[in-house]
Design a protein around this motif. Sequence first.
Motif, mmCIF file in Angstrom:
data_model
loop_
_atom_site.group_PDB
_atom_site.id
_atom_site.type_symbol
_atom_site.label_atom_id
_atom_site.label_comp_id
_atom_site.label_asym_id
_atom_site.label_seq_id
_atom_site.Cartn_x
_atom_site.Cartn_y
_atom_site.Cartn_z
ATOM 1 N N LYS A 67 0.857 -1.190 0.000
ATOM 2 C CA LYS A 67 0.000 0.000 0.000
ATOM 3 C C LYS A 67 0.890 1.236 0.000
ATOM 4 O O LYS A 67 1.246 1.790 1.041
ATOM 5 C CB LYS A 67 -0.916 0.000 1.231
ATOM 6 C CG LYS A 67 -1.760 -1.242 1.377
ATOM 7 C CD LYS A 67 -2.764 -1.324 0.263
ATOM 8 C CE LYS A 67 -3.681 -2.518 0.453
ATOM 9 N NZ LYS A 67 -4.476 -2.786 -0.715
ATOM 10 N N TYR A 68 1.295 1.654 -1.189
ATOM 11 C CA TYR A 68 2.285 2.716 -1.336
ATOM 12 C C TYR A 68 1.845 4.031 -0.710
ATOM 13 O O TYR A 68 2.653 4.724 -0.082
ATOM 14 C CB TYR A 68 2.642 2.923 -2.810
ATOM 15 C CG TYR A 68 3.046 1.648 -3.514
ATOM 16 C CD1 TYR A 68 3.975 0.793 -2.944
ATOM 17 C CD2 TYR A 68 2.489 1.293 -4.734
ATOM 18 C CE1 TYR A 68 4.352 -0.392 -3.581
ATOM 19 C CE2 TYR A 68 2.859 0.131 -5.383
ATOM 20 C CZ TYR A 68 3.789 -0.711 -4.803
ATOM 21 O OH TYR A 68 4.156 -1.869 -5.429
ATOM 22 N N ASP A 69 0.582 4.400 -0.873
ATOM 23 C CA ASP A 69 0.085 5.655 -0.293
ATOM 24 C C ASP A 69 0.142 5.612 1.231
ATOM 25 O O ASP A 69 0.488 6.599 1.875
ATOM 26 C CB ASP A 69 -1.350 5.944 -0.751
ATOM 27 C CG ASP A 69 -1.425 6.277 -2.233
ATOM 28 O OD1 ASP A 69 -0.387 6.665 -2.811
ATOM 29 O OD2 ASP A 69 -2.519 6.134 -2.815
ATOM 30 N N THR A 70 -0.193 4.466 1.801
ATOM 31 C CA THR A 70 -0.166 4.313 3.259
ATOM 32 C C THR A 70 1.263 4.347 3.773
ATOM 33 O O THR A 70 1.540 4.957 4.811
ATOM 34 C CB THR A 70 -0.860 3.005 3.676
ATOM 35 O OG1 THR A 70 -2.177 2.980 3.114
ATOM 36 C CG2 THR A 70 -0.943 2.870 5.182
ATOM 37 N N GLY A 125 5.593 4.035 -7.685
ATOM 38 C CA GLY A 125 5.113 3.821 -6.316
ATOM 39 C C GLY A 125 5.992 2.862 -5.537
ATOM 40 O O GLY A 125 6.344 3.113 -4.379
ATOM 41 N N SER A 174 8.543 3.910 -2.496
ATOM 42 C CA SER A 174 8.353 3.295 -1.183
ATOM 43 C C SER A 174 9.654 2.689 -0.665
ATOM 44 O O SER A 174 10.010 2.874 0.501
ATOM 45 C CB SER A 174 7.264 2.219 -1.247
ATOM 46 O OG SER A 174 6.014 2.807 -1.529
#
Length: 103
Positions: free
Chosen positions: A13-16, A58, A62
């Motif tokens: 979950k790159y955004d997280t 992404g 990360s």
Amino acid sequence: NNTALHYACHGAKYDTIALLLDKYDATSVSKRNANGKLPIDLLWESTAVAVGDRESVGYTESVYRLLKAYPETVLNYNDEMNSHSTQDDCSAQNGKKRKLGAV
């Protein structure tokens, strides 16, 4: 024994991951879970990352963010690899005798 960062990395979950590292300054980046895995280990091993996704922005960002937050990861990884290599070499040499010149 997993932290929120461990779960985010396991699920790719790159955004997280970005949120936890940027906004909350996730100190768990250097914490190992019950299996001895760092969050970055879980991202590298994640089955949630598609084959072609390992070259995505992404994924790369990360990994970069995790390494930037805990650069000792690379040093620890190199130490572990050297330790395993030395142990494997020693066990291979100790268990077998060879005659010189034998093929």
